[in-house]
Design a protein around this motif. Structure first.
Motif, PDB file in Angstrom:
ATOM      1  N   PRO A  71       8.998   6.506  -2.678  1.00  0.00           N
ATOM      2  CA  PRO A  71       9.381   6.510  -4.239  1.00  0.00           C
ATOM      3  C   PRO A  71      10.677   5.917  -4.313  1.00  0.00           C
ATOM      4  N   VAL A  72      10.782   5.472  -5.456  1.00  0.00           N
ATOM      5  CA  VAL A  72      12.043   4.629  -5.900  1.00  0.00           C
ATOM      6  C   VAL A  72      13.162   5.603  -6.178  1.00  0.00           C
ATOM      7  N   HIS A 122      16.741   4.266  -2.302  1.00  0.00           N
ATOM      8  CA  HIS A 122      17.480   3.201  -2.706  1.00  0.00           C
ATOM      9  C   HIS A 122      18.221   2.364  -1.477  1.00  0.00           C
ATOM     10  N   TYR A 123      17.985   1.121  -1.416  1.00  0.00           N
ATOM     11  CA  TYR A 123      18.562   0.443  -0.259  1.00  0.00           C
ATOM     12  C   TYR A 123      19.516  -0.579  -0.654  1.00  0.00           C
ATOM     13  N   ASP A 124      20.460  -0.425   0.079  1.00  0.00           N
ATOM     14  CA  ASP A 124      21.750  -1.710  -0.389  1.00  0.00           C
ATOM     15  C   ASP A 124      21.068  -2.967   0.312  1.00  0.00           C
ATOM     16  N   GLU A 161       0.838  -1.197   0.102  1.00  0.00           N
ATOM     17  CA  GLU A 161      -0.058  -0.146   0.075  1.00  0.00           C
ATOM     18  C   GLU A 161       0.759   1.291  -0.048  1.00  0.00           C
ATOM     19  N   GLY A 162       0.622   2.134  -0.922  1.00  0.00           N
ATOM     20  CA  GLY A 162       1.287   3.576  -0.788  1.00  0.00           C
ATOM     21  C   GLY A 162       2.616   3.418  -1.042  1.00  0.00           C
ATOM     22  N   LEU A 163       3.193   2.304  -1.623  1.00  0.00           N
ATOM     23  CA  LEU A 163       4.634   2.263  -1.892  1.00  0.00           C
ATOM     24  C   LEU A 163       5.169   3.462  -2.699  1.00  0.00           C
ATOM     25  N   PHE A 218      11.108  -2.642  -3.444  1.00  0.00           N
ATOM     26  CA  PHE A 218      12.543  -2.030  -3.033  1.00  0.00           C
ATOM     27  C   PHE A 218      13.748  -2.826  -3.489  1.00  0.00           C
ATOM     28  N   CYS A 219      13.634  -4.057  -4.262  1.00  0.00           N
ATOM     29  CA  CYS A 219      14.730  -4.720  -4.606  1.00  0.00           C
ATOM     30  C   CYS A 219      15.133  -4.236  -5.987  1.00  0.00           C
ATOM     31  N   LYS A 220      15.904  -3.295  -5.998  1.00  0.00           N
ATOM     32  CA  LYS A 220      16.602  -2.750  -7.520  1.00  0.00           C
ATOM     33  C   LYS A 220      17.801  -3.392  -7.705  1.00  0.00           C
TER      34      LYS A 220
END
Length: 221
Positions: A138-139, A143-145, A131-133, A169-171
């Motif tokens: 926002p991408v 950005h997460y390691d 929800e509401g990602l 979240f997994c970029k």
């Protein structure tokens, strides 16, 4: 669909037995720090589950392989906050997320255990899976390691939103570390879905606790 030859481990008794006036507090030691966790019996998210113990222990023991220092780390379904606190102690910029009703206890545990430490100040944010990602995370700016998730899969109807959240979240460059107690066929069905989307490696198994620890990265097209 899984690659890797997992190490077999036992969840160590990292908690410190002590006579406490508070029945609802657990005392642990990780990376040389005592961590005190307040649990609550009212919410699933407010109890320390075995996956959190397993991944906390693994990160403590494998700091060269997974160096969290100065890395951006997001925990989904942070619960009591134990794992986020351990990631903080290991030097990460941590954002701990969970459902609104869990946030008060989560915030309390995180601030209590990190306030006197010389480290990045952790953030606590609301995240309802799926929800509401795009609005809340926002991408372009999030950005997460590392994405950390423990015991997020159990008998419930939130598995599709959970998968959508992991995908959001997994970029490229992000590592998802997911530890889970495998009890039901639904757990294995979810694992199969993860394998279909991500490159998935099994890092460790904790047979006494039925916990598997998996590493997943997004497939390069």
């Amino acid at each position: 669909c899984l690659t890797g030859s997992p190490v077999t481990l036992t969840i160590l008794q990292n908690w410190v037995p002590r006579v406490s006036h508070y029945f609802d507090k657990e005392h642990y030691t990780y990376v040389g720090h005592q961590v005190v966790i307040q649990e609550s019996i009212e919410h699933f998210g407010a109890v320390v589950w075995p996956g959190a113990l397993a991944l906390s222990q693994y990160l403590e023991s494998n700091q060269e392989q997974f160096n969290l220092k100065d890395k951006k780390v997001l925990e989904i379904g942070a619960g009591t906050g134990l794992l986020s606190i351990v990631a903080c102690i290991l030097g990460a910029h941590v954002t701990a997320t969970d459902l609104p009703e869990v946030l008060e206890n989560l915030s309390y545990n995180i601030s209590r255990n990190t306030q006197n430490l010389n480290m990045h100040k952790p953030e606590v944010k609301k995240l309802v899976w799926g929800e509401g990602l795009n609005e809340d995370f926002p991408v372009s700016t999030n950005h997460y390691d590392f994405i950390l998730a423990t015991d997020v899969v159990y008998h419930h109807g939130a598995l599709d939103p959970l998968l959508a959240t992991m995908v959001h979240f997994c970029k490229p460059g992000t590592v998802l570390l997911w530890a889970n107690k495998f009890r039901f066929s639904t757990d294995y069905e979810f694992l199969e879905k993860v394998c279909n989307i991500f490159n998935t490696t099994i890092l460790a198994e904790f047979p006494e606790s039925n916990v598997k620890l998996l590493k997943a990265t997004i497939r390069k097209n």
